[in-house]
Design a protein around this motif. Structure first.
Motif, PDB file in Angstrom:
ATOM      1  N   SER A  24      29.371 -31.876  35.806  1.00  0.00           N
ATOM      2  CA  SER A  24      29.738 -33.101  35.589  1.00  0.00           C
ATOM      3  C   SER A  24      28.640 -33.646  34.600  1.00  0.00           C
ATOM      4  O   SER A  24      27.771 -33.963  35.286  1.00  0.00           O
ATOM      5  CB  SER A  24      29.959 -34.136  36.726  1.00  0.00           C
ATOM      6  OG  SER A  24      30.525 -35.330  36.196  1.00  0.00           O
TER       7      SER A  24
ATOM      8  N   GLY B 291      33.794 -36.866  35.732  1.00  0.00           N
ATOM      9  CA  GLY B 291      34.468 -35.774  35.590  1.00  0.00           C
ATOM     10  C   GLY B 291      34.277 -34.899  36.841  1.00  0.00           C
ATOM     11  O   GLY B 291      35.177 -34.115  37.581  1.00  0.00           O
ATOM     12  N   GLY B 292      33.183 -35.105  37.644  1.00  0.00           N
ATOM     13  CA  GLY B 292      32.907 -34.395  38.558  1.00  0.00           C
ATOM     14  C   GLY B 292      33.541 -35.013  39.866  1.00  0.00           C
ATOM     15  O   GLY B 292      34.151 -34.117  40.971  1.00  0.00           O
TER      16      GLY B 292
ATOM     17  N   ASP C 299      32.065 -30.490  31.842  1.00  0.00           N
ATOM     18  CA  ASP C 299      33.192 -31.525  32.246  1.00  0.00           C
ATOM     19  C   ASP C 299      34.428 -31.458  31.419  1.00  0.00           C
ATOM     20  O   ASP C 299      35.460 -31.681  31.755  1.00  0.00           O
ATOM     21  CB  ASP C 299      32.939 -32.621  32.868  1.00  0.00           C
ATOM     22  CG  ASP C 299      32.350 -33.693  32.090  1.00  0.00           C
ATOM     23  OD1 ASP C 299      32.639 -33.831  30.899  1.00  0.00           O
ATOM     24  OD2 ASP C 299      31.380 -34.373  32.473  1.00  0.00           O
TER      25      ASP C 299
ATOM     26  N   VAL D 195      32.642 -27.122  38.110  1.00  0.00           N
ATOM     27  CA  VAL D 195      32.528 -28.090  36.766  1.00  0.00           C
ATOM     28  C   VAL D 195      31.199 -28.655  37.012  1.00  0.00           C
ATOM     29  O   VAL D 195      30.707 -28.964  38.050  1.00  0.00           O
ATOM     30  CB  VAL D 195      33.622 -29.055  36.993  1.00  0.00           C
ATOM     31  CG1 VAL D 195      33.565 -30.123  36.092  1.00  0.00           C
ATOM     32  CG2 VAL D 195      35.026 -28.591  36.894  1.00  0.00           C
TER      33      VAL D 195
ATOM     34  N   VAL E 156      31.726 -28.601  42.283  1.00  0.00           N
ATOM     35  CA  VAL E 156      30.878 -29.285  41.253  1.00  0.00           C
ATOM     36  C   VAL E 156      29.551 -29.366  41.325  1.00  0.00           C
ATOM     37  O   VAL E 156      28.977 -29.281  42.166  1.00  0.00           O
ATOM     38  CB  VAL E 156      31.200 -30.875  41.359  1.00  0.00           C
ATOM     39  CG1 VAL E 156      30.814 -31.871  40.796  1.00  0.00           C
ATOM     40  CG2 VAL E 156      33.025 -30.930  41.229  1.00  0.00           C
TER      41      VAL E 156
END
Ligand code: ACM
Ligand code: ZN
Length: 504
Positions: A357, A363-364, A342, A355, A374
Motif C-alpha cells: 500500500s 489500499g492496504g 496497490d 499488496v 499487506v
C-alpha cells in the motif's frame, strides 16, 4: 575478552561478531566452552520467538539468549551500539582506550515480521558498495527485507542473459532532465547495471545480515528502458528512448503481444535464479491504459480472454489484471509469491498477491479486508524521498511532500483494522525513490535518522511507543552516525529554524 556459546546455530553469527567487534574496539574475542570463564555467554533458548533475543549485561558477564541465529545477530547489534556509545565518552589513558557497557536487561521481540526498506536504483544508480552500505545501515536497525527496485523508465539495472540489450541499451540514458521536468537536459550519458554475479553477491551479503533481498521488476508500466531495447514489445513499436524525464509515461508493455508476455516469463525465470526470496515484487503501479485502448493486439487479447468492463473497471483494467495474474501463476508454479503495488486492486486482484500500500493506507486496508496480505508503505509516512522540513530552502532539492521524523514515528500500520484483519499486515517499510537523489551522501541524508523512527514502528509494541522518549535517545544515535562517517539530517534543526522564525 572471552566468550562461550552453546549450539552450532550460533557459531556463524558469533564468528562474524568476533570480527566486527574487534574492528570496532580492537578487543580480541576468543571462544571458550566454559561459561564460568566467559565474558560473553550466548545460549540457545527455544522458548523465544524466532527473531527475539534477551541481552543481560551485569558487572560480571554479558548473557545473550535467542532461539535462532537472527536473534543472536540482533542482540550483538544492540551490544555493539551500547559499547560504541561509551566510546564517545571514553577515556584515553596513555594511548589506551577504555570501554564500558551500561548494565542492562533487554528482552526484545519485533512487532512485525516484515521490516523493510526500498531503494530505487532505476532513476539513479549507486553501485554495489553503496548498496552494501545501505544494507549495513538496515542491519543496525534490525531490518530484514531489502526491496531492490531494479527496473524503471530511466534505466534497467539487472543483467538478463536472454535479453542482453536490456543492459546494453536499457541501462544507459543519453541525458537527464535538469530540475523538476524543465525543458533543459544535461546531455550526459548516465547509467549502470548489476551483473547476475554482482546481484548474487548482494543477496549473500544481505543474507549474512539476516536480510532477504526482494527484487522488483516493475511491470507492465515503467518499462521505457526495456522498450528502448526491444521496441517490438510496445504497442506502437516505438522508437523509444531510455527516459530522460521523471513521471508516468503512456508507453507501457503491449500485453496483446505474446512476445512481450514471453519476455516477462523469461525475465522472471532468470530473476528467481538470482534471488531465492519467497516474494518477487512485480510492480503494477502507474500503468496508463492509453495505448492499450488503441492497440489492435491488446484489443484482440481483451476479446479472446473475454475481459469485460463493468461499472468499476474498464476492459483495459482487466487487461492489466490478466498480465499480473499470468505472471503470478508462473511464479506460484515455481514456489514463489508475488507482491504488487496497490493499483493491483483495480481489476481482479491476482488471487495470492500480497499488496504493498503506497497511496496512503486505504489500499492496504481494503486488501486486508479482502483477505490479502499487506505491507504498509503509505507515502505520507514512509516516503523518504519527501522533504524532512517545511522550510525546503534549507533542504536538498526533493520531489515534494513532507514527512518529518515525528510523522514516521507516529505510523501505526494496523490502524483502522480489526484484530483479524490486522493479522494480514505483514509489516511496513520505507521507500526511497531517487529521481532527485543522485548521490550516496544524499541517500544517507534522506534516510537518517528517519530510518531509526521507522525501526521503532517495526519493532516496538504500540503501547510502548513514545516519541519524546525516542527523541532523548537521538543524540546517542547521532554519535554513532558520526563515528561511522554517515551523512544524516540534524534532527533538531527544524526546531532551531522555527525558533529563529519566531524571534524575528
Ligand atoms: C509508487 O510510488 N509509484 C509505487
Ligand atoms: Zn498493445
Amino acid at each position: 575478552c572471552i566468550a562461550s556459546y552453546r549450539g552450532d546455530s550460533v557459531t556463524l553469527v558469533f564468528d562474524s561478531f568476533k570480527d566486527d567487534f574487534q574492528k570496532a574496539t580492537g578487543i580480541k574475542v576468543t571462544s571458550v566452552r566454559s561459561e564460568a570463564k566467559a565474558g560473553i555467554v550466548l545460549s540457545v533458548n527455544q522458548t523465544l520467538a524466532p527473531e527475539a533475543y534477551k541481552l543481560d549485561v551485569s558487572p560480571k558477564q554479558i548473557r545473550i539468549e535467542a532461539a535462532r541465529p537472527a536473534g543472536f545477530y540482533y542482540a550483538l547489534q544492540t551490544l555493539k551500539q551500547l559499547i560504541s556509545r561509551h566510546v564517545m565518552a571514553g577515556v584515553a589513558v596513555g594511548g589506551r582506550q577504555e570501554w564500558s557497557i551500561p548494565t542492562v536487561e533487554i528482552e526484545d521481540v519485533p512487532r512485525f515480521e516484515w521490516r523493510g526498506f526500498m531503494l530505487d536504483e532505476g532513476r539513479h544508480f549507486f553501485g554495489k558498495d553503496e548498496v552494501k552500505r545501505v544494507i549495513d545501515i538496515m542491519s543496525t536497525y534490525k531490518m530484514n527485507r531489502f526491496h531492490w527496485h531494479l527496473t524503471e523508465d530511466q534505466g534497467w539495472r539487472i543483467e538478463i542473459k536472454k535479453y542482453p540489450k536490456l543492459t546494453e541499451i536499457g541501462a544507459w540514458r543519453d541525458r537527464t532532465v535538469i530540475g523538476r521536468n524543465t525543458e533543459e537536459y544535461d546531455n550526459t550519458r548516465y547509467g549502470g547495471f548489476y551483473t547476475q554475479e554482482q546481484a548474487k553477491e548482494i543477496v549473500k551479503y544481505a543474507g549474512e545480515r539476516y536480510i532477504t533481498v526482494i527484487p522488483e521488476v516493475d511491470l507492465p508500466g515503467h518499462m521505457l528502458a526495456a522498450l528502448a531495447a526491444y521496441p517490438e514489445m510496445g504497442c506502437t513499436g516505438g522508437p523509444y528512448e531510455v527516459c530522460p524525464r521523471w513521471g508516468v509515461f503512456e508507453d507501457v508493455l503491449c500485453i496483446g503481444n505474446e512476445k512481450s508476455m514471453q519476455f516477462l516469463e523469461d525475465v522472471m525465470a532468470e530473476i528467481i535464479d538470482i534471488f531465492p526470496s519467497k516474494y518477487i515484487h512485480i510492480g503494477g503501479d502507474e500503468a496508463p491504459r492509453t495505448r492499450w485502448k488503441k492497440c489492435p493486439k491488446c484489443q484482440a487479447r481483451i476479446r479472446t480472454e473475454k475481459l469485460k468492463a463493468d461499472k468499476n473497471h474498464t476492459a483495459e483494467d482487466r487487461l492489466q489484471s490478466y498480465c499480473m495474474t499470468r505472471i503470478e501463476k508462473l511464479l506460484n508454479s515455481k514456489g514463489r509469491q508475488i507482491i504488487g503495488w496497490d493499483e493491483i486492486l483495480e481489476g481482479d486482484v491476482a488471487p495470492n498477491a500480497t499488496v504493498m500500500s503506497w497511496r496512503g493506507s486505504a489500499g492496504g486496508i481494503k486488501a486486508a479486508q479482502l483477505g490479502h496480505d499487506v505491507i504498509m508503505t503509505p507515502n505520507d509516512y514512509c516516503y523518504f524521498d519527501y522533504y524532512q522540513s517545511e522550510d525546503t530552502r534549507h533542504e536538498p532539492f526533493a520531489i515534494g511532500g513532507f514527512v518529518p521524523l515525528e510523522k514516521v514515528y507516529s505510523l501505526n500500520p494496523t490502524a483502522s483494522l480489526t484484530e483479524e484483519q490486522a493479522k494480514h499486515i505483514l509489516g511496513t517499510q520505507a521507500n526511497l525513490w531517487t529521481e532527485y537523489i543522485p548521490t550516496s551522501e544524499q541517500v544517507e541524508y534522506m534516510v537518517l535518522p528517519r530510518m531509526a523512527a521507522l525501526a521503532e514502528v517495526q519493532w516496538t509494541q504500540l503501547e510502548k511507543k513514545d516519541y519524546t522518549n525516542f527523541t532523548t535517545r537521538l543524540a546517542g544515535l547521532i554519535g554513532l552516525y558520526r563515528r561511522d562517517g554517515l551523512n544524516y539530517r540534524e534532527p533538531f534543526r527544524q526546531q532551531a529554524d522555527s525558533t529563529a522564525t519566531e524571534k524575528k
